[in-house]
Motif scaffolding. Structure first.
Motif, PDB file in Angstrom:
ATOM      1  N   ASN A  84     -24.020  15.849  26.380  1.00 31.47           N
ATOM      2  CA  ASN A  84     -24.113  14.806  27.361  1.00 31.47           C
ATOM      3  C   ASN A  84     -25.390  13.794  26.853  1.00 31.47           C
ATOM      4  O   ASN A  84     -25.948  14.166  26.139  1.00 31.47           O
ATOM      5  N   SER A  85     -25.325  12.690  27.374  1.00 33.48           N
ATOM      6  CA  SER A  85     -26.544  11.824  27.100  1.00 33.48           C
ATOM      7  C   SER A  85     -26.485  11.456  25.680  1.00 33.48           C
ATOM      8  O   SER A  85     -27.566  11.534  25.025  1.00 33.48           O
ATOM      9  N   LEU A  86     -25.418  11.197  25.142  1.00 30.61           N
ATOM     10  CA  LEU A  86     -25.190  11.103  23.555  1.00 30.61           C
ATOM     11  C   LEU A  86     -25.981   9.744  23.269  1.00 30.61           C
ATOM     12  O   LEU A  86     -26.270   8.898  23.838  1.00 30.61           O
ATOM     13  N   LYS A  87     -26.538   9.657  21.955  1.00 31.90           N
ATOM     14  CA  LYS A  87     -27.269   8.907  21.171  1.00 31.90           C
ATOM     15  C   LYS A  87     -26.530   8.670  20.214  1.00 31.90           C
ATOM     16  O   LYS A  87     -25.803   9.317  19.363  1.00 31.90           O
ATOM     17  N   PRO A  88     -26.660   7.251  19.659  1.00 35.20           N
ATOM     18  CA  PRO A  88     -26.300   7.041  18.149  1.00 35.20           C
ATOM     19  C   PRO A  88     -26.547   7.941  17.080  1.00 35.20           C
ATOM     20  O   PRO A  88     -26.032   8.230  16.204  1.00 35.20           O
ATOM     21  N   ASP A  89     -27.886   8.675  17.322  1.00 38.76           N
ATOM     22  CA  ASP A  89     -28.524   9.692  16.249  1.00 38.76           C
ATOM     23  C   ASP A  89     -27.356  11.005  16.452  1.00 38.76           C
ATOM     24  O   ASP A  89     -27.778  11.772  15.420  1.00 38.76           O
ATOM     25  N   ASP A  90     -26.674  10.976  17.412  1.00 41.47           N
ATOM     26  CA  ASP A  90     -25.679  12.162  17.446  1.00 41.47           C
ATOM     27  C   ASP A  90     -24.514  12.197  16.627  1.00 41.47           C
ATOM     28  O   ASP A  90     -23.928  13.248  16.353  1.00 41.47           O
ATOM     29  N   THR A  91     -24.301  10.966  16.129  1.00 42.21           N
ATOM     30  CA  THR A  91     -23.167  10.696  15.299  1.00 42.21           C
ATOM     31  C   THR A  91     -23.259  11.569  13.694  1.00 42.21           C
ATOM     32  O   THR A  91     -23.996  11.637  13.327  1.00 42.21           O
ATOM     33  N   ALA A  92     -22.012  12.325  13.912  1.00 43.13           N
ATOM     34  CA  ALA A  92     -21.947  13.471  12.983  1.00 43.13           C
ATOM     35  C   ALA A  92     -20.647  14.289  12.848  1.00 43.13           C
ATOM     36  O   ALA A  92     -19.818  13.845  13.781  1.00 43.13           O
ATOM     37  N   VAL A  93     -20.427  14.820  11.723  1.00 42.26           N
ATOM     38  CA  VAL A  93     -19.300  15.851  11.834  1.00 42.26           C
ATOM     39  C   VAL A  93     -19.831  16.997  12.223  1.00 42.26           C
ATOM     40  O   VAL A  93     -20.855  17.516  11.829  1.00 42.26           O
ATOM     41  N   TYR A  94     -19.182  17.720  13.580  1.00 39.09           N
ATOM     42  CA  TYR A  94     -19.686  18.896  14.099  1.00 39.09           C
ATOM     43  C   TYR A  94     -18.974  19.958  13.387  1.00 39.09           C
ATOM     44  O   TYR A  94     -17.695  19.930  13.481  1.00 39.09           O
ATOM     45  N   PHE A  95     -19.815  20.969  13.170  1.00 39.40           N
ATOM     46  CA  PHE A  95     -19.089  22.220  12.749  1.00 39.40           C
ATOM     47  C   PHE A  95     -19.127  23.524  13.419  1.00 39.40           C
ATOM     48  O   PHE A  95     -20.290  23.635  13.878  1.00 39.40           O
ATOM     49  N   CYS A  96     -18.340  24.211  13.616  1.00 34.02           N
ATOM     50  CA  CYS A  96     -18.372  25.674  14.098  1.00 34.02           C
ATOM     51  C   CYS A  96     -18.753  26.622  12.930  1.00 34.02           C
ATOM     52  O   CYS A  96     -18.098  26.640  11.804  1.00 34.02           O
ATOM     53  N   ALA A  97     -19.242  27.573  13.412  1.00 34.04           N
ATOM     54  CA  ALA A  97     -19.603  28.635  12.370  1.00 34.04           C
ATOM     55  C   ALA A  97     -19.930  29.971  13.412  1.00 34.04           C
ATOM     56  O   ALA A  97     -20.119  29.986  14.307  1.00 34.04           O
ATOM     57  N   ALA A  98     -19.699  31.238  12.254  1.00 28.49           N
ATOM     58  CA  ALA A  98     -19.496  32.379  13.022  1.00 28.49           C
ATOM     59  C   ALA A  98     -20.467  33.223  11.962  1.00 28.49           C
ATOM     60  O   ALA A  98     -20.311  33.273  10.859  1.00 28.49           O
ATOM     61  N   LYS A  99     -21.084  34.271  12.602  1.00 24.74           N
ATOM     62  CA  LYS A  99     -21.885  35.169  11.861  1.00 24.74           C
ATOM     63  C   LYS A  99     -21.972  36.702  12.595  1.00 24.74           C
ATOM     64  O   LYS A  99     -22.267  36.500  14.000  1.00 24.74           O
ATOM     65  N   GLN A 100     -21.811  37.694  12.039  1.00 23.53           N
ATOM     66  CA  GLN A 100     -21.841  39.059  12.652  1.00 23.53           C
ATOM     67  C   GLN A 100     -23.033  39.465  12.399  1.00 23.53           C
ATOM     68  O   GLN A 100     -23.478  40.158  11.610  1.00 23.53           O
ATOM     69  N   THR A 101     -23.679  39.164  13.785  1.00 23.36           N
ATOM     70  CA  THR A 101     -25.194  39.576  13.830  1.00 23.36           C
ATOM     71  C   THR A 101     -25.407  39.639  15.378  1.00 23.36           C
ATOM     72  O   THR A 101     -24.609  39.011  16.356  1.00 23.36           O
TER      73      THR A 101
END
Length: 122
Positions: A84-101
């Motif tokens: 929400n309330s997105l800014k131009p600085d939020d422009t990026a490739v968004y990656f999902c990640a997982a860790k068993q912890t």
């Protein structure tokens, strides 16, 4: 092995909202901390948010606190990020990640998705 597939990125104007999703498969999803990272052009990948496998604990980067919300549905093996309330600085490739912890770590994630582009226009 855990496979992660992101979806939902796109183009949005500054001030707008967007939701991205990450579908997981291959292992018991509920035993993993799930996280979102992002990488803007010319910059290093950075931590955005993480959520405990119970869904009851979350952690956010300072830059997105109060604007982004991470959630998960273990029955659907899916983690979400509401932007929400997105800014131009939020422009990026968004990656999902997982860790068993059980720790809401910001580093050393073992499994990664291919990423989804989020572009915020001014």
């Amino acid at each position: 092995q855990v496979q992660l597939v992101e979806s939902g990125g796109g183009l949005v104007q500054a001030g707008g909202s967007l939701s991205v999703s990450c579908a997981a498969s291959g292992r018991t999803f509920s035993n993993y901390v799930m996280a979102w990272f992002r990488q803007a052009p010319g910059k290093e990948r950075e931590f955005v948010a993480a959520i405990h496998w119970t869904g009851q604990s979350t952690r956010y980067a300072d830059a997105v606190t109060g604007r982004f919300t991470i959630s998960r549905d273990n029955a659907k093996n899916t983690v979400y990020l509401q932007l929400n309330s997105l800014k131009p600085d939020d422009t990026a490739v968004y990656f999902c990640a997982a860790k068993q912890t059980s720790v809401l770590s910001t580093t050393a994630y073992k499994y990664w998705g291919q990423g989804t582009q989020v572009t915020v226009s001014s």
